[in-house]
Design a protein around this motif. Structure first.
Motif, short mmCIF file in Angstrom:
data_model
loop_
_atom_site.label_atom_id
_atom_site.label_comp_id
_atom_site.label_asym_id
_atom_site.label_seq_id
_atom_site.Cartn_x
_atom_site.Cartn_y
_atom_site.Cartn_z
N GLY A 49 0.77 -1.23 0.00
CA GLY A 49 0.00 0.00 0.00
C GLY A 49 0.80 1.28 0.00
N HIS A 50 2.10 1.20 -0.32
CA HIS A 50 2.95 2.39 -0.28
C HIS A 50 2.99 3.17 -1.59
N GLY A 51 2.37 2.66 -2.63
CA GLY A 51 2.41 3.36 -3.90
C GLY A 51 3.72 3.12 -4.63
N LEU A 52 3.86 3.76 -5.79
CA LEU A 52 5.07 3.58 -6.59
C LEU A 52 5.37 4.87 -7.33
N HIS A 53 6.39 5.58 -6.85
CA HIS A 53 6.79 6.85 -7.45
C HIS A 53 8.27 6.77 -7.83
N LYS A 54 8.53 6.83 -9.12
CA LYS A 54 9.91 6.79 -9.60
C LYS A 54 9.99 7.54 -10.92
N ASP A 55 11.16 8.05 -11.21
CA ASP A 55 11.35 8.80 -12.46
C ASP A 55 12.83 8.68 -12.82
N TRP A 56 13.13 7.80 -13.76
CA TRP A 56 14.52 7.53 -14.12
C TRP A 56 15.15 8.78 -14.75
N VAL A 57 16.35 9.11 -14.30
CA VAL A 57 17.13 10.18 -14.91
C VAL A 57 18.56 9.67 -15.09
N SER A 58 19.28 10.25 -16.02
CA SER A 58 20.65 9.84 -16.25
C SER A 58 21.54 10.30 -15.10
N TYR A 59 22.71 9.71 -15.02
CA TYR A 59 23.66 10.06 -13.95
C TYR A 59 24.01 11.55 -14.01
N ALA A 60 24.09 12.09 -15.22
CA ALA A 60 24.44 13.50 -15.39
C ALA A 60 23.36 14.43 -14.84
N GLU A 61 22.14 13.91 -14.67
CA GLU A 61 21.04 14.72 -14.16
C GLU A 61 20.85 14.59 -12.65
N ILE A 62 21.81 13.99 -11.98
CA ILE A 62 21.78 13.86 -10.52
C ILE A 62 22.95 14.66 -9.96
N ALA A 63 22.68 15.51 -8.98
CA ALA A 63 23.74 16.31 -8.39
C ALA A 63 24.88 15.42 -7.90
N PRO A 64 26.13 15.74 -8.23
CA PRO A 64 27.26 14.92 -7.77
C PRO A 64 27.28 14.74 -6.26
N ALA A 65 26.73 15.71 -5.54
CA ALA A 65 26.73 15.63 -4.07
C ALA A 65 25.99 14.40 -3.57
N LEU A 66 25.00 13.90 -4.33
CA LEU A 66 24.25 12.74 -3.85
C LEU A 66 25.08 11.47 -3.93
N ALA A 67 25.76 11.24 -5.04
CA ALA A 67 26.64 10.08 -5.15
C ALA A 67 27.73 10.14 -4.09
N GLU A 68 28.30 11.32 -3.89
CA GLU A 68 29.34 11.47 -2.86
C GLU A 68 28.79 11.16 -1.47
N SER A 69 27.60 11.65 -1.18
CA SER A 69 27.01 11.43 0.14
C SER A 69 26.68 9.96 0.37
N VAL A 70 26.19 9.30 -0.68
CA VAL A 70 25.85 7.89 -0.55
C VAL A 70 27.11 7.05 -0.31
N ILE A 71 28.19 7.37 -1.01
CA ILE A 71 29.45 6.66 -0.78
C ILE A 71 29.94 6.92 0.64
N ALA A 72 29.85 8.17 1.08
CA ALA A 72 30.29 8.51 2.44
C ALA A 72 29.45 7.81 3.49
N ALA A 73 28.17 7.61 3.21
CA ALA A 73 27.27 7.02 4.20
C ALA A 73 27.28 5.51 4.18
N GLU A 74 27.36 4.92 2.98
CA GLU A 74 27.12 3.49 2.82
C GLU A 74 28.36 2.66 2.54
N ASP A 75 29.37 3.24 1.86
CA ASP A 75 30.44 2.38 1.35
C ASP A 75 31.64 3.24 0.96
N ASN A 76 32.45 3.61 1.94
CA ASN A 76 33.58 4.51 1.69
C ASN A 76 34.57 3.98 0.66
N LEU A 77 34.71 2.68 0.55
CA LEU A 77 35.71 2.07 -0.34
C LEU A 77 35.11 1.60 -1.66
#
Length: 228
Positions: A49-77
């Protein structure tokens, strides 16, 4: 009209083995170039019952800060792993299990991408074993940038909300390419528990976690090279 059944159990086993061996690599090769239409988790959450909201975008359309933050949070190496595992962390978890302690987890971004793409949620041994089998295949067939692109487009950021674009629009009212470092850190901070934490309405614990992630990003230096 009835289809003829296989003549022997051995033939059935050969067919199953072929599917098990060739299926995942074939899907990984397809999804290296084609956006995954849906994932098992998305379907499970939809039934819940949570619904489904998604919208695919290319890597170039995602702020670099998000990839950096995810690596810092989830997997430094992440950028240094050749087969998708943090071997030192994995060895530590095996040693903890051997001592009778409860392992805290050593999941990498590549492992999470393989799991999110093809498997169901949970911590049961069977799923973890399949995840471990899929991870090196994904690591060998995809470049790091593609792993990040798919991960950031299918990961769960909130109830029924998948991927950077849907999350940025829902929680901050802007496209993913315009996320600030603070907003990116908040999104990365919710990943361990996206059904209970909200990047748009962070509690003190989430704010503190996001602040730690934001401070860690510039400390990683060359460990972020594959994200750029």
């Amino acid at each position: 009209m009835r289809l003829p059944l296989p003549r022997s159990p051995k033939r059935v086993l050969r067919i199953l083995l072929l599917v098990l061996l060739a299926g995942p690599p074939g899907l990984f090769l397809v999804f290296r170039f084609v956006p995954p239409p849906v994932t098992p988790l998305m379907l499970i959450r939809l039934v819940e019952g949570h619904g489904l909201h998604k919208d695919w975008v290319s890597y170039a359309e995602i702020a670099p800060a998000l990839a950096e933050s995810v690596i810092a949070a989830e997997d430094n190496l992440f950028c240094e792993q050749s087969i998708g595992f943090d071997l030192a962390a994995l060895r530590g978890q095996i040693e903890a299990w051997w001592r009778g302690e409860r392992p805290r987890g050593a999941s990498t971004i590549t492992m999470q991408t393989a799991k999110n793409l093809l498997l169901w949620p949970g911590r049961d041994p069977l799923r973890k074993a399949i995840e471990a089998w899929l991870t090196p295949q994904l690591a060998l067939l995809w470049p790091k940038r593609r792993v990040l692109e798919v991960y950031l487009n299918i990961v769960e950021f909130g109830p029924g909300t998948y991927g950077a674009e849907a999350a940025a629009q829902r929680f901050f009212g802007k496209p993913a390419r315009l996320l600030t470092r603070r907003e990116a850190a908040r999104l990365a901070a919710v990943l361990p528990s996206p059904l209970h934490w909200s990047a748009g309405a962070p509690d003190p614990a989430l704010r503190q976690r996001a602040a730690v992630i934001e401070r860690r990003v510039p400390q990683l230096g060359p460990l972020l090279d594959c994200a750029h």
